[in-house]
Design a protein around this motif. Structure first.
Motif, PDB file in Angstrom:
ATOM      1  N   ASP A  43      13.417 -59.952  18.569  1.00  0.00           N
ATOM      2  CA  ASP A  43      12.610 -59.969  19.793  1.00  0.00           C
ATOM      3  C   ASP A  43      13.065 -61.016  20.804  1.00  0.00           C
ATOM      4  O   ASP A  43      12.526 -61.086  21.907  1.00  0.00           O
ATOM      5  N   ILE A  44      14.038 -61.854  20.433  1.00  0.00           N
ATOM      6  CA  ILE A  44      14.532 -62.875  21.360  1.00  0.00           C
ATOM      7  C   ILE A  44      15.279 -62.200  22.500  1.00  0.00           C
ATOM      8  O   ILE A  44      16.161 -61.372  22.275  1.00  0.00           O
TER       9      ILE A  44
ATOM     10  N   LEU B 242      10.130 -67.224  22.260  1.00  0.00           N
ATOM     11  CA  LEU B 242       9.351 -65.993  22.135  1.00  0.00           C
ATOM     12  C   LEU B 242       8.070 -66.058  22.959  1.00  0.00           C
ATOM     13  O   LEU B 242       7.648 -65.047  23.535  1.00  0.00           O
TER      14      LEU B 242
ATOM     15  N   GLU C 228      11.218 -62.278  13.691  1.00  0.00           N
ATOM     16  CA  GLU C 228      11.109 -62.025  15.126  1.00  0.00           C
ATOM     17  C   GLU C 228      12.415 -62.287  15.873  1.00  0.00           C
ATOM     18  O   GLU C 228      12.457 -62.207  17.096  1.00  0.00           O
TER      19      GLU C 228
END
Length: 334
Positions: A254-255, A152, A251
């Motif tokens: 969001d990768i 990230l 998250e």
């Protein structure tokens, strides 16, 4: 910042009983324990302290021009990647295996604020020192949480991400009572070979023990009799707090790098599970046959390989089944 090379040597030390064999008491940087390959040190200043980060950097005989970075779990260090390193070398990959600050042969600093962002930044500093700007990144257990944070923070560096039985696929603090660093520290001071083996036997190996597993218990408990062990215990308590309070699963969407999940579905690892009083909630935690599928849905375009009847350490317990999909993913241009 500078880099030095250290060839570990076997020093004469006091012998104590670990399991069924006598093994030497380990010092808190494992100076008297040989890793499978030469160990290097990256020296830098972090949080107003001079620290050293140990790592192995192994070059193949016939380079393919790619580098794989292996990130260890909380209860381990770089030494347990030996067979994985050997397999990657045969494929022509350069392999870099760091011990995070607070683990293995690296520094055990006092008063260090452990965050996944800090550990990711430390790892990136090692790679920058080695002039490595592109990597394939594999993280196991806690290393999976760190690998996620690294991907990230540095998506331009990570070409492919592999998560092997990562912890943090669920947010334990929603159901488990918080344990303070002080409480964790007192618990770490009571660790023995026997208690650690019992934990790993039940959570990692489904009560099926093999003699080879003793080595990983020894590496985790061989320093408990050393006078400096309280420093290790405090670092262990701090990193346990980091794992519990800094989830990364939110998250996952969001990768933005190609991702492979390798999941041993018999794994039941769940931090704080022993502190949950509601039996139905407790039994619902650490169900990796469910968690792996849920994680795949959250990570865009990710692939999932499930290994039935395998626990928390596929690369130790079922190496042949682990390495085949791992190598295939690395070698595929998808």
């Amino acid at each position: 910042m500078k880099r030095i090379v250290f060839l570990s040597v076997f020093l004469g030390v006091v012998l104590v009983t670990f399991g069924q064999t006598e093994r030497p008491v380990l010092d808190i940087t494992l100076a008297n324990y040989d890793y499978p390959y030469d160990v290097h040190y990256f020296e830098f200043n972090s949080q107003q302290q001079d620290v050293k980060m140990a790592y192995m950097d192994i070059h193949p005989e016939h380079p393919a021009g790619k580098t794989v970075v292996l990130l260890h779990g909380k209860n381990f260090n770089g030494a347990y990647w030996k067979t994985t390193i050997q397999a990657l070398l045969k494929e022509g990959y350069r392999v870099v295996v760091p011990d995070q600050v607070g683990f293995g042969k690296s520094s055990k600093p006092a008063g260090y604020q452990f965050t996944f962002q800090q550990l990711a930044q430390n790892t990136k500093a090692v790679l920058d020192d080695l002039n490595i700007d592109k990597i394939f990144l594999l993280g196991h257990s806690m290393g999976g949480m760190l690998a996620t944070r690294f991907a990230l923070m540095y998506p331009e560096t990570v070409e492919k991400l592999i998560l092997e039985n990562p912890i943090g696929l669920e947010d334990w603090k929603l159901v488990a009572p918080y344990m303070s660093i002080d409480e964790n520290y007192r618990k770490e001071l009571e660790v023995t070979y026997e208690t650690t083996k019992k934990y790993q036997l039940g959570f990692y190996y489904d009560n099926q023990w093999k003699p080879a597993y003793d080595e990983w218990v020894y590496l985790l408990t061989g320093w408990t009799k050393h006078p400096d062990y309280p420093r290790v215990a405090m670092n262990n308590a701090q990193t346990a707090d980091m794992i519990f309070t800094q989830p990364v699963l939110y998250e996952f969407p969001d990768i933005r790098v190609p991702t492979l999940l390798i999941i041993g579905t018999r794994d039941r690892t769940a931090i704080g599970k022993d502190r949950v009083k509601d039996e139905s909630v407790r039994e619902s935690m650490g169900q990796y046959q469910i968690l792996g599928k849920e994680a795949q849905k959250k990570i865009p375009g990710s692939q999932l390989v499930e290994l039935d009847n395998v626990g928390h350490l596929p690369h130790i317990e079922a190496f042949d089944r682990f390495i085949k999909p791992f190598i295939h993913f690395l070698n595929t241009n998808e």
